[in-house]
Design a protein around this motif. Structure first.
Motif, PDB file in Angstrom:
ATOM      1  N   TYR A  31     -23.002  55.430  18.414  1.00 51.07           N
ATOM      2  CA  TYR A  31     -23.599  55.277  19.825  1.00 51.07           C
ATOM      3  C   TYR A  31     -24.670  54.443  19.906  1.00 51.07           C
ATOM      4  CZ  TYR A  31     -20.623  59.267  19.907  1.00 51.07           C
ATOM      5  OH  TYR A  31     -19.521  60.326  19.618  1.00 51.07           O
ATOM      6  N   VAL A  32     -24.753  53.442  20.760  1.00 49.58           N
ATOM      7  CA  VAL A  32     -25.607  52.451  21.072  1.00 49.58           C
ATOM      8  C   VAL A  32     -26.583  52.758  22.101  1.00 49.58           C
ATOM      9  CG1 VAL A  32     -26.364  50.061  20.939  1.00 49.58           C
ATOM     10  CG2 VAL A  32     -24.363  50.853  19.617  1.00 49.58           C
ATOM     11  N   ALA A  33     -27.809  52.789  22.051  1.00 47.36           N
ATOM     12  CA  ALA A  33     -28.669  53.199  23.267  1.00 47.36           C
ATOM     13  C   ALA A  33     -28.699  51.966  24.343  1.00 47.36           C
ATOM     14  CB  ALA A  33     -29.943  53.507  22.987  1.00 47.36           C
ATOM     15  N   GLN A  75     -24.692  51.607  27.925  1.00 51.69           N
ATOM     16  CA  GLN A  75     -24.796  52.411  26.434  1.00 51.69           C
ATOM     17  C   GLN A  75     -23.552  52.345  25.911  1.00 51.69           C
ATOM     18  OE1 GLN A  75     -26.812  56.061  26.966  1.00 51.69           O
ATOM     19  NE2 GLN A  75     -25.378  57.158  25.654  1.00 51.69           N
ATOM     20  N   TYR A  76     -23.131  52.410  24.781  1.00 59.36           N
ATOM     21  CA  TYR A  76     -22.036  51.985  24.175  1.00 59.36           C
ATOM     22  C   TYR A  76     -21.554  53.251  23.238  1.00 59.36           C
ATOM     23  CZ  TYR A  76     -22.747  46.878  25.381  1.00 59.36           C
ATOM     24  OH  TYR A  76     -22.741  45.930  25.901  1.00 59.36           O
ATOM     25  N   VAL A 102     -14.639  48.789  20.964  1.00 59.84           N
ATOM     26  CA  VAL A 102     -15.525  49.363  21.862  1.00 59.84           C
ATOM     27  C   VAL A 102     -15.121  50.422  22.646  1.00 59.84           C
ATOM     28  CG1 VAL A 102     -17.221  48.873  23.954  1.00 59.84           C
ATOM     29  CG2 VAL A 102     -16.776  47.123  22.154  1.00 59.84           C
ATOM     30  N   VAL A 103     -15.316  51.674  22.240  1.00 59.39           N
ATOM     31  CA  VAL A 103     -14.543  52.764  23.102  1.00 59.39           C
ATOM     32  C   VAL A 103     -14.905  52.979  24.312  1.00 59.39           C
ATOM     33  CG1 VAL A 103     -14.144  55.450  22.725  1.00 59.39           C
ATOM     34  CG2 VAL A 103     -14.408  53.937  20.626  1.00 59.39           C
ATOM     35  N   GLU A 104     -16.242  52.755  24.630  1.00 57.67           N
ATOM     36  CA  GLU A 104     -16.907  52.904  26.025  1.00 57.67           C
ATOM     37  C   GLU A 104     -17.908  52.174  26.113  1.00 57.67           C
ATOM     38  OE1 GLU A 104     -17.944  56.736  28.814  1.00 57.67           O
ATOM     39  OE2 GLU A 104     -17.647  57.136  26.694  1.00 57.67           O
ATOM     40  N   LYS A 105     -18.005  51.658  27.253  1.00 60.62           N
ATOM     41  CA  LYS A 105     -19.221  50.634  27.742  1.00 60.62           C
ATOM     42  C   LYS A 105     -19.876  51.123  29.320  1.00 60.62           C
ATOM     43  CE  LYS A 105     -20.800  45.952  28.698  1.00 60.62           C
ATOM     44  NZ  LYS A 105     -20.104  44.579  28.612  1.00 60.62           N
ATOM     45  N   THR A 106     -20.913  52.158  29.114  1.00 57.15           N
ATOM     46  CA  THR A 106     -21.146  52.691  30.477  1.00 57.15           C
ATOM     47  C   THR A 106     -22.690  51.936  30.794  1.00 57.15           C
ATOM     48  OG1 THR A 106     -20.278  54.502  29.913  1.00 57.15           O
ATOM     49  CG2 THR A 106     -21.790  54.735  31.399  1.00 57.15           C
TER      50      THR A 106
END
Length: 110
Positions: A31-33, A75-76, A102-106
Motif C-alpha cells: 500500500y502506497v500513501a 493512494q495505491y 496496480v490493484v487500486e488507484k484512489t
C-alpha cells in the motif's frame, strides 16, 4: 440420482474456477500513501510511504519499484514481486521490487 450428482460436480467445478481473490494471486500487496516525504538515504531524497498487508503504520520506502510511475495525490494498492539481489551494491538495497499489477488507484483530497 445420477443427474443430481452430475449437477453437484458441475457446480463444484464452476465455483473452483472463479476469479482468484487478491490473496490468491502471486506477489505481495503493498500500500502506497498519497504523499511522499523527504528522507535521507545515500543523500537527500524523496521517499514513498508504504505499508504491507496487516501493518498499521506507514514506513519510509527507500527503494524503487520497477515499472511503477508514482503520481502524488493517489493512494495505491500494488501487487509487487520481491526478489533478493545476488550482489547488491554497498549503498543499495538487497531487495528488488517489480510491479506486477496496480490493484487500486484512489484519488485523495489534500
Amino acid at each position: 440420482m445420477m443427474w443430481k450428482r452430475g449437477m453437484l460436480a458441475l457446480l463444484f467445478l464452476l465455483a473452483a474456477c472463479g476469479e482468484p481473490t487478491p490473496q490468491d494471486k502471486p506477489g505481495q500487496l503493498l500500500y502506497v500513501a498519497p504523499y511522499g516525504t523527504a528522507c535521507i538515504g545515500v543523500g537527500a531524497m524523496e521517499c514513498l510511504r508504504v505499508k504491507e498487508e496487516g501493518e498499521a503504520n506507514w514506513q519510509l520506502f527507500y527503494n524503487h519499484i520497477e515499472g511503477f510511475a508514482y503520481e502524488e495525490g493517489f493512494q495505491y494498492t500494488l501487487r509487487v514481486k520481491v526478489e533478493e539481489v545476488a550482489s547488491p551494491p554497498a549503498d543499495g538495497s538487497s531487495l528488488r521490487y517489480t510491479l506486477l499489477e496496480v490493484v487500486e488507484k484512489t484519488p485523495v483530497n489534500p
